[in-house]
Design an enzyme around this catalytic site. Structure first.
Site, mmCIF file in Angstrom:
data_model
loop_
_atom_site.group_PDB
_atom_site.id
_atom_site.type_symbol
_atom_site.label_atom_id
_atom_site.label_comp_id
_atom_site.label_asym_id
_atom_site.label_seq_id
_atom_site.Cartn_x
_atom_site.Cartn_y
_atom_site.Cartn_z
ATOM 1 N N GLY A 132 0.819 -1.215 0.000
ATOM 2 C CA GLY A 132 0.000 0.000 0.000
ATOM 3 C C GLY A 132 0.853 1.265 0.000
ATOM 4 C CG HIS A 177 10.226 -0.967 -1.141
ATOM 5 N ND1 HIS A 177 8.994 -0.770 -0.584
ATOM 6 C CD2 HIS A 177 10.033 -0.919 -2.487
ATOM 7 C CE1 HIS A 177 8.087 -0.606 -1.558
ATOM 8 N NE2 HIS A 177 8.704 -0.679 -2.716
HETATM 9 P P1 PAP Z 1 4.897 -0.593 -4.467
HETATM 10 O O1 PAP Z 1 5.381 -1.304 -3.239
HETATM 11 O O2 PAP Z 1 5.397 -1.199 -5.745
HETATM 12 O O3 PAP Z 1 5.094 0.882 -4.428
HETATM 13 P P2 PAP Z 1 2.206 -0.607 -3.458
HETATM 14 O O4 PAP Z 1 1.564 0.697 -3.695
HETATM 15 O O5 PAP Z 1 2.719 -0.892 -2.095
HETATM 16 O O6 PAP Z 1 3.328 -0.833 -4.554
HETATM 17 O O7 PAP Z 1 1.201 -1.775 -3.766
HETATM 18 C C1 PAP Z 1 0.125 -1.696 -4.625
HETATM 19 C C2 PAP Z 1 -1.049 -2.272 -3.880
HETATM 20 O O8 PAP Z 1 -1.688 -1.211 -3.152
HETATM 21 C C3 PAP Z 1 -2.060 -2.816 -4.841
HETATM 22 O O9 PAP Z 1 -2.737 -3.843 -4.123
HETATM 23 P P3 PAP Z 1 -3.546 -5.039 -4.840
HETATM 24 O O10 PAP Z 1 -2.606 -5.627 -5.841
HETATM 25 O O11 PAP Z 1 -3.891 -5.995 -3.755
HETATM 26 O O12 PAP Z 1 -4.748 -4.414 -5.456
HETATM 27 C C4 PAP Z 1 -2.931 -1.586 -5.066
HETATM 28 O O13 PAP Z 1 -4.192 -1.865 -5.606
HETATM 29 C C5 PAP Z 1 -3.012 -1.067 -3.648
HETATM 30 N N1 PAP Z 1 -3.386 0.348 -3.620
HETATM 31 C C6 PAP Z 1 -2.958 1.358 -4.435
HETATM 32 N N2 PAP Z 1 -3.548 2.503 -4.099
HETATM 33 C C7 PAP Z 1 -4.375 2.249 -3.064
HETATM 34 C C8 PAP Z 1 -5.263 3.051 -2.281
HETATM 35 N N3 PAP Z 1 -5.421 4.336 -2.525
HETATM 36 N N4 PAP Z 1 -5.955 2.435 -1.303
HETATM 37 C C9 PAP Z 1 -5.812 1.129 -1.043
HETATM 38 N N5 PAP Z 1 -4.988 0.314 -1.744
HETATM 39 C C10 PAP Z 1 -4.275 0.863 -2.743
#
Ligand code: PAP
Length: 329
Positions: free
Chosen positions: A78, A141
């Protein structure tokens, strides 16, 4: 599953490494990477070599300031969401959350809150950070053991976010498959599961990453704020209020009355951010579409993908790893 035709992003490429990094790589244990490149084990954690180079540069050159905030996350927990929330929280006197020209309306959270080792210190060995106005907000990270010394020496604050490992794994599997080249084919969930359970994932072992920050948050709660995705989903306003207090910028009673917290939560919600034009069509300079950071944004999507045997095994591993720590998922 859809596989990307886009070139592998720069941060996952093996070329353009410094001599220092090449020398180090030759002495490190290796494993199969999730996207294009091999993983190397450095200070107990697995990294593609370009991330490792970013970590080395950051360890050498990053000078934390007392007023800095560092968002630390396990990948796919997230990060994008917390970047948006922290940026909006910290900058709320400059940009009202409801302003039509709020920076989130035209920028990815990843542009507003850049990664240290995956962006700034990956693109330049010693980047000029003078354009970042105090209070600065960065993300990483990096595992606790790998943080640059200046982070410990300064009064800067760390906000740590992690997520149920089953959802983390599923999210990571979808994400890395989107980054793989078409000719590589997609990695099966079974294969990804085995790697994850063996601790071999980006910045893994997952449990060691989480425990490093969990233990530090217990020892030093004024320095490290420990947060789970599921708790933030459950009570976003409650945790946003706690975050503001931790960062020394609590909401005033006036702001509480004006429902500023609810407004920030709404601006940064999955539905709102993922539907903004910028996040549908934009691309990071490193090549990834902004949209790859938005998939479902739900708690418990693992139920749609993992078999009961997988769930049992991963739960058992986590129970063992977190035993006695006071932490569970
Ligand atoms: P990163 O570590 O590569 O930066 P990161 O943002 O941590 O990525 O992970 C993306 C996850 O956060 C996705 O989860 P999912 O695959 O289970 O769907 C993404 O959908 C979710 N995500 C992105 N934005 C939000 C938000 N505003 N609220 C809740 N979850 C979110």
């Amino acid at each position: 599953m859809q596989i990307s035709k886009a070139p592998v992003p720069k941060y996952l490429k093996d070329d353009e490494l410094t001599q220092e990094c090449k020398d180090l790589l030759s002495s490190l244990p290796t494993e199969m990477g999730w996207v294009a490149s091999t993983f190397y084990k450095y200070q107990g954690f697995w990294h593609p070599c370009r991330h490792l180079q970013g970590i080395l540069s950051c360890q050498k050159h990053f000078e934390a300031q007392d007023k800095d905030t560092l968002l630390v996350t396990t990948p796919k927990s997230g990060t994008t969401w917390l970047k948006a929330l922290l940026f909006t929280l910290i900058n709320r006197t400059h940009f009202h959350h409801s302003a039509h020209n709020h920076p989130l309306q035209s920028n990815s959270p990843h542009v507003l809150v850049p990664f240290l080792e995956v962006k700034l210190f990956l693109e330049h060995e010693n980047p000029d950070l003078s354009s970042f106005k105090s209070p600065r907000l960065f993300s990483t990270h990096m595992p606790y053991v790998s943080l640059p010394k200046s982070i410990h020496d300064s009064k800067c604050k760390l906000v740590y976010l992690c997520r149920d490992p089953k959802d983390t794994l599923v999210s990571l599997w979808f994400f890395t498959n989107k980054l793989r080249l078409q000719e590589m084919g997609s990695r099966s969930l079974e294969e990804a599961f085995e790697l994850f359970c063996g601790g071999v994932s980006m910045y893994g072992p997952f449990w060691d990453h989480v425990l490093g920050y969990w233990e530090e948050s217990l020892k030093n709660p004024d320095k490290v704020f420990f947060l789970k995705y599921e708790d933030m989903k459950d009570e976003p306003v409650v945790h946003l209020r706690k975050l503001a207090e931790f960062l020394g910028c609590p909401f005033s009673s006036e702001e509480e009355k004006d429902e500023v917290l609810e407004g920030i939560v709404e601006l940064c919600s999955f539905d709102n951010l993922s539907n903004l034009k910028v996040n549908k069509v934009g691309k990071l300079p490193s090549g990834e579409d902004y949209s790859v950071f938005f998939r479902k944004g739900e708690v418990g999507d693992w139920k749609n993908h993992l078999t009961s045997e997988m769930v049992e095994r991963l739960d058992r591993i986590c129970k063992e790893k977190f035993e006695g720590s006071g932490l569970s998922f």
